[in-house]
Design a protein around this motif. Structure first.
Motif, PDB file in Angstrom:
ATOM      1  N   SER A   1     -32.251  36.817   6.361  1.00 25.96           N
ATOM      2  CA  SER A   1     -33.108  36.428   7.613  1.00 25.96           C
ATOM      3  C   SER A   1     -33.008  34.680   7.805  1.00 25.96           C
ATOM      4  O   SER A   1     -32.997  34.010   6.582  1.00 25.96           O
ATOM      5  CB  SER A   1     -34.654  36.819   7.570  1.00 25.96           C
TER       6      SER A   1
ATOM      7  N   MET B   1     -28.904  41.603  15.120  1.00 22.69           N
ATOM      8  CA  MET B   1     -29.896  42.684  14.103  1.00 22.69           C
ATOM      9  C   MET B   1     -29.287  44.014  14.265  1.00 22.69           C
ATOM     10  O   MET B   1     -28.832  44.497  15.259  1.00 22.69           O
ATOM     11  CB  MET B   1     -31.174  42.449  14.759  1.00 22.69           C
TER      12      MET B   1
ATOM     13  N   LYS C   1     -30.834  47.408  14.335  1.00 26.25           N
ATOM     14  CA  LYS C   1     -31.976  48.122  14.558  1.00 26.25           C
ATOM     15  C   LYS C   1     -31.974  49.394  14.309  1.00 26.25           C
ATOM     16  O   LYS C   1     -31.209  50.308  14.767  1.00 26.25           O
ATOM     17  CB  LYS C   1     -32.001  47.742  16.131  1.00 26.25           C
TER      18      LYS C   1
ATOM     19  N   MET D   1     -39.772  50.054  14.807  1.00 24.53           N
ATOM     20  CA  MET D   1     -38.498  49.435  14.680  1.00 24.53           C
ATOM     21  C   MET D   1     -38.147  48.905  13.545  1.00 24.53           C
ATOM     22  O   MET D   1     -39.198  47.954  13.138  1.00 24.53           O
ATOM     23  CB  MET D   1     -38.200  48.590  15.868  1.00 24.53           C
TER      24      MET D   1
ATOM     25  N   ARG E   1     -35.637  46.045  11.832  1.00 25.94           N
ATOM     26  CA  ARG E   1     -34.875  45.001  12.090  1.00 25.94           C
ATOM     27  C   ARG E   1     -34.180  44.517  11.012  1.00 25.94           C
ATOM     28  O   ARG E   1     -34.957  43.680  10.238  1.00 25.94           O
ATOM     29  CB  ARG E   1     -35.436  44.015  12.978  1.00 25.94           C
ATOM     30  N   ARG E   2     -32.916  44.662  10.561  1.00 23.20           N
ATOM     31  CA  ARG E   2     -32.193  44.018   9.549  1.00 23.20           C
ATOM     32  C   ARG E   2     -31.537  42.806  10.168  1.00 23.20           C
ATOM     33  O   ARG E   2     -30.478  42.962  10.937  1.00 23.20           O
ATOM     34  CB  ARG E   2     -30.904  45.007   9.114  1.00 23.20           C
ATOM     35  N   ARG E   3     -31.985  41.745  10.012  1.00 19.66           N
ATOM     36  CA  ARG E   3     -31.637  40.330  10.495  1.00 19.66           C
ATOM     37  C   ARG E   3     -30.446  39.827   9.744  1.00 19.66           C
ATOM     38  O   ARG E   3     -30.237  39.950   8.397  1.00 19.66           O
ATOM     39  CB  ARG E   3     -32.637  39.378  10.372  1.00 19.66           C
TER      40      ARG E   3
END
Length: 114
Positions: A14, A82, A84, A96, A98-100
């Motif tokens: 992130s 991202m 999702k 949701m 979110r893999r950032r």
């Protein structure tokens, strides 16, 4: 003076976890920035350290002398795309996940070489 840049795009971390370290090294020389990042026990600092080393190597490859004393003029961490995902929650709701990602950029001010 020209800027020599290095980037790590789509870093699997992130941007908010790396940004404080970019703020820390901005304005330092290359050797001061590497020393500051070396002793921080954080995964984000390792990402930024690798990009800073790459920028220094790019400056050396372009013919700059005394790369360790060159200033870091830009250290920026932007958010990337991202992944999702949907996670089922109670009573039929969906949250949701979110893999950032992050885009890390470091620029060093190097003198013009002819």
């Amino acid at each position: 003076m020209s800027q020599v840049k290095a980037t790590h795009r789509f870093a699997r971390i992130s941007a908010t976890k790396v940004r404080p370290f970019a703020d820390l090294i901005r304005g330092m020389s290359v050797v001061e920035g590497l020393d500051a990042l070396k002793y921080i026990p954080n995964r984000g600092a390792r990402f930024l350290e690798k990009v800073l080393k790459s920028a220094a190597a790019n400056a050396e490859d372009r013919g700059a002398r005394n790369v360790d004393n060159l200033p870091i003029v830009d250290a920026r961490v932007d958010g990337g795309p991202m992944f999702k995902r949907i996670r089922p929650r109670a009573r039929g709701q969906a949250f949701m996940i979110r893999r950032r990602f992050a885009h890390i950029l470091v620029a060093i001010d190097a003198p013009e070489v002819e």
